[in-house]
Scaffold this motif. Sequence first.
Motif, PDB file in Angstrom:
ATOM      1  N   PHE A  80       0.835  -1.206   0.000  1.00 42.49           N
ATOM      2  CA  PHE A  80       0.000   0.000   0.000  1.00 42.49           C
ATOM      3  C   PHE A  80       0.869   1.254   0.000  1.00 42.49           C
ATOM      4  O   PHE A  80       0.616   2.205  -0.745  1.00 42.49           O
ATOM      5  CB  PHE A  80      -0.924   0.014   1.224  1.00 42.49           C
ATOM      6  N   TRP A  81       1.896   1.283   0.823  1.00 40.61           N
ATOM      7  CA  TRP A  81       2.689   2.489   1.005  1.00 40.61           C
ATOM      8  C   TRP A  81       3.623   2.756  -0.168  1.00 40.61           C
ATOM      9  O   TRP A  81       3.995   3.908  -0.414  1.00 40.61           O
ATOM     10  CB  TRP A  81       3.450   2.433   2.323  1.00 40.61           C
ATOM     11  N   SER A  82       3.981   1.736  -0.900  1.00 38.78           N
ATOM     12  CA  SER A  82       4.836   1.929  -2.066  1.00 38.78           C
ATOM     13  C   SER A  82       4.176   2.849  -3.103  1.00 38.78           C
ATOM     14  O   SER A  82       4.784   3.824  -3.535  1.00 38.78           O
ATOM     15  CB  SER A  82       5.191   0.570  -2.668  1.00 38.78           C
ATOM     16  N   PRO A  83       2.928   2.591  -3.526  1.00 38.35           N
ATOM     17  CA  PRO A  83       2.317   3.515  -4.484  1.00 38.35           C
ATOM     18  C   PRO A  83       2.021   4.889  -3.905  1.00 38.35           C
ATOM     19  O   PRO A  83       2.036   5.884  -4.625  1.00 38.35           O
ATOM     20  CB  PRO A  83       1.034   2.803  -4.915  1.00 38.35           C
ATOM     21  N   VAL A  84       1.761   4.950  -2.607  1.00 35.40           N
ATOM     22  CA  VAL A  84       1.525   6.262  -1.989  1.00 35.40           C
ATOM     23  C   VAL A  84       2.774   7.128  -2.143  1.00 35.40           C
ATOM     24  O   VAL A  84       2.705   8.294  -2.522  1.00 35.40           O
ATOM     25  CB  VAL A  84       1.116   6.106  -0.508  1.00 35.40           C
ATOM     26  N   MET A  85       3.938   6.548  -1.865  1.00 33.77           N
ATOM     27  CA  MET A  85       5.193   7.302  -1.988  1.00 33.77           C
ATOM     28  C   MET A  85       5.560   7.554  -3.445  1.00 33.77           C
ATOM     29  O   MET A  85       6.070   8.607  -3.798  1.00 33.77           O
ATOM     30  CB  MET A  85       6.329   6.558  -1.283  1.00 33.77           C
ATOM     31  N   LYS A  86       5.291   6.567  -4.313  1.00 33.97           N
ATOM     32  CA  LYS A  86       5.646   6.718  -5.721  1.00 33.97           C
ATOM     33  C   LYS A  86       4.785   7.769  -6.413  1.00 33.97           C
ATOM     34  O   LYS A  86       5.187   8.353  -7.418  1.00 33.97           O
ATOM     35  CB  LYS A  86       5.518   5.377  -6.439  1.00 33.97           C
ATOM     36  N   SER A  87       3.611   8.029  -5.861  1.00 36.75           N
ATOM     37  CA  SER A  87       2.755   9.048  -6.461  1.00 36.75           C
ATOM     38  C   SER A  87       3.394  10.436  -6.380  1.00 36.75           C
ATOM     39  O   SER A  87       3.026  11.335  -7.134  1.00 36.75           O
ATOM     40  CB  SER A  87       1.377   9.047  -5.808  1.00 36.75           C
ATOM     41  N   SER A  88       4.374  10.627  -5.499  1.00 38.73           N
ATOM     42  CA  SER A  88       5.076  11.912  -5.453  1.00 38.73           C
ATOM     43  C   SER A  88       5.853  12.149  -6.745  1.00 38.73           C
ATOM     44  O   SER A  88       6.001  13.302  -7.171  1.00 38.73           O
ATOM     45  CB  SER A  88       6.009  11.981  -4.242  1.00 38.73           C
ATOM     46  N   LEU A  89       6.331  11.082  -7.398  1.00 37.13           N
ATOM     47  CA  LEU A  89       6.986  11.236  -8.697  1.00 37.13           C
ATOM     48  C   LEU A  89       5.996  11.713  -9.757  1.00 37.13           C
ATOM     49  O   LEU A  89       6.341  12.522 -10.618  1.00 37.13           O
ATOM     50  CB  LEU A  89       7.628   9.918  -9.147  1.00 37.13           C
ATOM     51  N   VAL A  90       4.780  11.193  -9.685  1.00 34.88           N
ATOM     52  CA  VAL A  90       3.746  11.626 -10.630  1.00 34.88           C
ATOM     53  C   VAL A  90       3.421  13.097 -10.402  1.00 34.88           C
ATOM     54  O   VAL A  90       3.308  13.878 -11.356  1.00 34.88           O
ATOM     55  CB  VAL A  90       2.483  10.752 -10.501  1.00 34.88           C
ATOM     56  N   MET A  91       3.307  13.494  -9.147  1.00 32.41           N
ATOM     57  CA  MET A  91       3.026  14.902  -8.832  1.00 32.41           C
ATOM     58  C   MET A  91       4.162  15.815  -9.304  1.00 32.41           C
ATOM     59  O   MET A  91       3.910  16.905  -9.822  1.00 32.41           O
ATOM     60  CB  MET A  91       2.807  15.085  -7.326  1.00 32.41           C
ATOM     61  N   ALA A  92       5.397  15.361  -9.150  1.00 35.93           N
ATOM     62  CA  ALA A  92       6.532  16.160  -9.633  1.00 35.93           C
ATOM     63  C   ALA A  92       6.487  16.277 -11.148  1.00 35.93           C
ATOM     64  O   ALA A  92       6.772  17.344 -11.702  1.00 35.93           O
ATOM     65  CB  ALA A  92       7.843  15.528  -9.183  1.00 35.93           C
ATOM     66  N   GLY A  93       6.120  15.198 -11.827  1.00 38.67           N
ATOM     67  CA  GLY A  93       5.999  15.240 -13.290  1.00 38.67           C
ATOM     68  C   GLY A  93       4.893  16.172 -13.743  1.00 38.67           C
ATOM     69  O   GLY A  93       5.037  16.893 -14.730  1.00 38.67           O
ATOM     70  N   ILE A  94       3.785  16.158 -13.024  1.00 37.55           N
ATOM     71  CA  ILE A  94       2.690  17.073 -13.354  1.00 37.55           C
ATOM     72  C   ILE A  94       3.127  18.506 -13.084  1.00 37.55           C
ATOM     73  O   ILE A  94       2.798  19.417 -13.843  1.00 37.55           O
ATOM     74  CB  ILE A  94       1.421  16.694 -12.561  1.00 37.55           C
ATOM     75  N   GLY A  95       3.900  18.711 -12.027  1.00 38.76           N
ATOM     76  CA  GLY A  95       4.427  20.049 -11.745  1.00 38.76           C
ATOM     77  C   GLY A  95       5.364  20.538 -12.841  1.00 38.76           C
ATOM     78  O   GLY A  95       5.448  21.739 -13.111  1.00 38.76           O
ATOM     79  N   ASP A  96       6.068  19.609 -13.493  1.00 37.42           N
ATOM     80  CA  ASP A  96       6.968  19.982 -14.585  1.00 37.42           C
ATOM     81  C   ASP A  96       6.225  20.443 -15.835  1.00 37.42           C
ATOM     82  O   ASP A  96       6.835  20.978 -16.756  1.00 37.42           O
ATOM     83  CB  ASP A  96       7.879  18.808 -14.949  1.00 37.42           C
TER      84      ASP A  96
END
Length: 125
Positions: free
Chosen positions: A40-56
């Motif tokens: 469960f916690w792996s995708p929660v933390m990995k979603s920060s990469l998606v948020m950084a990509g969206i921020g880019d």
Amino acid sequence: MFILSDVYRMLIGIGDRVLSTSMKKAVKWDHPAGPKYVHFWSPVMKSSLVMAGIGDLMRPAEKLSLNQSISLAATGLIWSRYCMVIIPKNYFLGLVNFALGLTGLQQLIRIAHYHHTHPKELTKN
């Protein structure tokens, strides 16, 4: 590190005592991909990469890193396939990885479009 694992165990113990049976079923508390496990916690933390990509998406295309975008797209797409093969199937992680792959692909498209529309600026560097 031991302090963090102790805090985690304490929070899980509190959750075991406080949550009702119906609430535990609703949040899939005891499921192998539920909040008590790393699946469960792996995708929660990995979603920060998606948020950084969206921020880019707000950054100009000439400032984007080609290598980073290739890495994010490849990682996201490869691991989204793997999430459907492993047991237990982790649809949440698969969704996060697929979103990461799409974010990386979109950045690659932006970089390619910039290189196609500004060929003179590439020869200066």
